[in-house]
Every structure is written in structure tokens, then in C-alpha cells.
Design a protein around this motif. Structure first.
Motif, mmCIF file in Angstrom:
data_model
loop_
_atom_site.group_PDB
_atom_site.id
_atom_site.type_symbol
_atom_site.label_atom_id
_atom_site.label_comp_id
_atom_site.label_asym_id
_atom_site.label_seq_id
_atom_site.Cartn_x
_atom_site.Cartn_y
_atom_site.Cartn_z
ATOM 1 N N ARG A 106 24.809 6.266 22.585
ATOM 2 C CA ARG A 106 24.842 6.142 24.132
ATOM 3 C C ARG A 106 26.261 6.930 24.345
ATOM 4 O O ARG A 106 27.189 6.010 24.327
ATOM 5 C CB ARG A 106 24.329 5.205 24.716
ATOM 6 C CG ARG A 106 23.034 4.846 24.326
ATOM 7 C CD ARG A 106 22.463 3.390 25.326
ATOM 8 N NE ARG A 106 23.472 2.412 25.420
ATOM 9 C CZ ARG A 106 23.766 1.407 24.338
ATOM 10 N NH1 ARG A 106 22.743 1.394 23.535
ATOM 11 N NH2 ARG A 106 24.693 0.357 24.564
ATOM 12 N N LEU A 107 26.501 8.124 24.606
ATOM 13 C CA LEU A 107 27.760 8.546 24.985
ATOM 14 C C LEU A 107 27.977 8.528 26.618
ATOM 15 O O LEU A 107 27.259 8.845 27.288
ATOM 16 C CB LEU A 107 27.799 10.072 24.554
ATOM 17 C CG LEU A 107 27.393 10.618 23.155
ATOM 18 C CD1 LEU A 107 27.622 11.852 22.724
ATOM 19 C CD2 LEU A 107 28.115 9.593 22.196
ATOM 20 N N THR A 108 29.111 7.966 26.789
ATOM 21 C CA THR A 108 29.534 7.692 28.174
ATOM 22 C C THR A 108 31.137 8.334 28.273
ATOM 23 O O THR A 108 31.883 8.141 27.449
ATOM 24 C CB THR A 108 29.708 6.230 28.555
ATOM 25 O OG1 THR A 108 30.365 5.492 27.777
ATOM 26 C CG2 THR A 108 27.916 5.823 28.571
ATOM 27 N N GLY A 109 31.215 9.124 29.483
ATOM 28 C CA GLY A 109 32.586 9.469 29.871
ATOM 29 C C GLY A 109 33.032 10.561 28.941
ATOM 30 O O GLY A 109 34.116 10.665 28.671
ATOM 31 N N VAL A 110 32.225 11.432 28.397
ATOM 32 C CA VAL A 110 32.420 12.498 27.675
ATOM 33 C C VAL A 110 32.158 13.887 28.026
ATOM 34 O O VAL A 110 32.070 14.895 27.027
ATOM 35 C CB VAL A 110 31.916 11.958 26.238
ATOM 36 C CG1 VAL A 110 31.926 11.040 25.438
ATOM 37 C CG2 VAL A 110 30.212 12.326 26.158
ATOM 38 N N SER A 111 31.756 13.936 29.285
ATOM 39 C CA SER A 111 31.467 15.233 29.983
ATOM 40 C C SER A 111 32.675 16.500 29.566
ATOM 41 O O SER A 111 32.247 17.579 29.435
ATOM 42 C CB SER A 111 31.175 15.172 31.282
ATOM 43 O OG SER A 111 32.215 14.590 31.948
ATOM 44 N N ALA A 112 33.735 16.120 29.349
ATOM 45 C CA ALA A 112 34.897 17.018 29.483
ATOM 46 C C ALA A 112 35.224 17.465 27.987
ATOM 47 O O ALA A 112 35.989 18.392 27.571
ATOM 48 C CB ALA A 112 36.079 16.404 30.024
ATOM 49 N N GLN A 113 34.627 16.777 27.085
ATOM 50 C CA GLN A 113 34.604 17.005 25.427
ATOM 51 C C GLN A 113 33.521 17.650 24.963
ATOM 52 O O GLN A 113 32.562 17.384 25.427
ATOM 53 C CB GLN A 113 35.024 15.584 24.706
ATOM 54 C CG GLN A 113 36.492 15.253 25.198
ATOM 55 C CD GLN A 113 36.234 14.135 26.442
ATOM 56 O OE1 GLN A 113 35.386 14.083 26.717
ATOM 57 N NE2 GLN A 113 37.572 13.424 26.420
ATOM 58 N N LYS A 114 33.517 18.321 23.840
ATOM 59 C CA LYS A 114 32.728 18.976 23.280
ATOM 60 C C LYS A 114 31.972 17.978 22.205
ATOM 61 O O LYS A 114 32.048 17.833 21.029
ATOM 62 C CB LYS A 114 33.195 20.265 22.243
ATOM 63 C CG LYS A 114 33.444 21.327 23.279
ATOM 64 C CD LYS A 114 33.800 22.563 22.742
ATOM 65 C CE LYS A 114 34.318 23.842 23.637
ATOM 66 N NZ LYS A 114 34.576 24.822 22.760
ATOM 67 N N CYS A 115 31.475 16.861 22.777
ATOM 68 C CA CYS A 115 30.781 16.044 22.030
ATOM 69 C C CYS A 115 29.498 15.712 22.557
ATOM 70 O O CYS A 115 29.039 15.464 23.821
ATOM 71 C CB CYS A 115 31.600 14.641 22.102
ATOM 72 S SG CYS A 115 33.433 14.584 21.632
#
Length: 243
Positions: free
Chosen positions: A187-196
Motif C-alpha cells: 500500500r503506497l502512500t505519499g508517492v504521487s510525485a515519484q515514479k513509484c
């Protein structure tokens, strides 16, 4: 008020006088007001000293980091996707450059350029560190861990791929590397600015219109050139078995 209405009022009053004491006794209250209000108040759990106790939280579900089968599943997903889009998949995507072996699982060749997939098997809640170059954070099974920074790691892979492609005469083709978390439990959180991305996010990213056209006229031909650069890594255990 006529005699009939008076009779109805008297009967209702008698009923209340008979029923409310029973309700009060059942709820442990001493007055009619308490008896009437008792159903509106939930009984709160109290500790030994009479202090209110917070309700118990549901136990955190146990999950595991990604297994080998999930890598197989993601490769199968990529095969289906690239066939549908008429792209070319280069798998494995391990290329040796400057004495270093890339960690990209696969390379997707699109008309708009080459996208390398740098995969991570961590599950649980994944979030960036405080600073751009910090290690990232993983919360899994009540434990907080530090994990490699997927952004800086992927940037290094992109640099190696760029050099290898330039050496192979593919300098005019754009290349980028994205980080993909392969576990369904990530569950990815706070990664909208990265290419993840997670698995679904990876496909959504590759479906962008900008990959539909560009300098790559023949994705198959470019894929063949990239395939010639691929190095299949063999562990020491496998080498010993063959001997």
C-alpha cells in the motif's frame, strides 16, 4: 376534552406507571427519566478503577513480502499488456554496464521510448522518508522498517541503461526506469510525485498516450538490439550444480 379522550389519557398514564418501573429495574436505573434515557446511552467498558477503556482495535492482518510467484504473475501481466498494445517486452532486463548489472526485471519498448521496470517485493504500508534521498519506510506486521529508496535506485538504473543503449546505437531513443512494488499487499502512500507504482499503477502508467507515438518506428527491432545486451545472471549455487 370529551369523556372518551379523558379515558384514553388515563389508560395510557396507568400503562406508563406499570411499565416504567419494570424498565427501570431491568436497566438498573432509579427514576423514570433514567429509564427513558437508558436505551440512548451505550454502556462503555470500564477498567478496574472505573475509568473508561478504549474499545479494542482489530488485530493487524499478517502479510508477507512478495514471493517468487508474484514476479511470475507480473511478467505474465506484462506479456498480455504488451501484446495488446503492440509493444515489445524484453525479459529479463538485466544489462551489464561499467561492470555493474542492472536490477530491472524487464524492459518495455514502446513507440515513445523504453521503460525499465525496477521491481521491489516489499509489502505492507510503504511511504517515502523525510528527505528525497532518505531511505523509505515500511510498516508491516506491527513492525517499522527502513527499505532502499526506490527513486534513487531507479535513477541509477536509468543511468546505466542510458549508457548501454548509447553504446548499442540507441542514443536517439528515450529511456526511463520506474519503480514497481510487486506484492498485492503493498500500500503506497505519499508517492504521487515519484515514479513509484503498484501493479495496477504500473499498467496505468504504461497506457499513457505519450507512449503511443515517438522515435521508435519498430519496437521489435529495437527490442532485438536490447535483447543482445541482456546478461542472464547465474548464481554461484547454480554454477556449482552444473559442475
Amino acid at each position: 376534552m370529551d369523556a372518551w379522550n379523558i379515558l384514553v389519557v388515563v389508560v395510557l398514564a396507568l400503562i406508563l406507571l406499570l411499565i416504567l418501573p419494570m424498565v427501570a429495574a431491568r436497566n438498573g436505573t432509579k427514576s423514570f427519566t433514567q429509564a427513558l434515557m437508558a436505551p440512548l446511552h451505550r454502556k462503555k467498558k470500564r477498567g478496574p478503577l472505573g475509568l473508561e477503556v478504549e474499545p479494542e482495535k482489530k488485530p493487524e492482518r499478517h502479510v508477507n513480502n512478495s514471493m517468487q510467484g508474484e514476479l511470475t504473475a507480473i511478467v505474465s501481466q506484462l506479456i498480455t499488456f504488451t501484446k495488446r498494445q503492440h509493444y515489445t517486452l524484453v525479459y529479463p532486463g538485466t544489462i551489464q554496464e561499467d561492470g555493474q548489472l542492472t536490477t530491472t526485471l524487464a524492459l518495455v519498448v514502446t513507440p515513445g521510448g523504453v521503460v525499465g521496470l525496477n521491481c521491489f517485493g516489499f509489502a505492507g504500508e510503504i511511504r517515502p522518508g523525510d528527505q528525497p534521498n532518505d531511505q523509505w519506510r515500511q510498516h508491516i506486521n506491527h513492525t517499522d522498517n527502513r527499505i532502499p529508496n526506490p527513486v534513487t535506485t531507479s535513477e541509477k538504473q536509468q543511468m546505466l541503461l542510458r549508457r548501454a543503449m548509447d553504446r548499442a546505437g540507441l542514443s536517439g531513443i528515450p529511456v526511463e526506469v520506474i519503480a514497481v512494488f510487486t506484492s498485492k499487499e503493498a500500500r503506497l502512500t505519499g508517492v504521487s510525485a515519484q515514479k513509484c507504482f503498484d501493479r495496477d499503477g504500473m499498467i496505468a502508467y504504461l497506457e499513457q498516450e505519450r507512449f503511443h507515438s515517438g522515435p521508435v518506428e519498430d519496437t521489435h527491432e529495437t527490442g532485438v538490439k536490447l535483447k543482445s545486451l541482456v546478461t542472464v545472471y547465474k548464481s554461484e549455487k547454480n554454477k556449482k550444480k552444473k559442475k
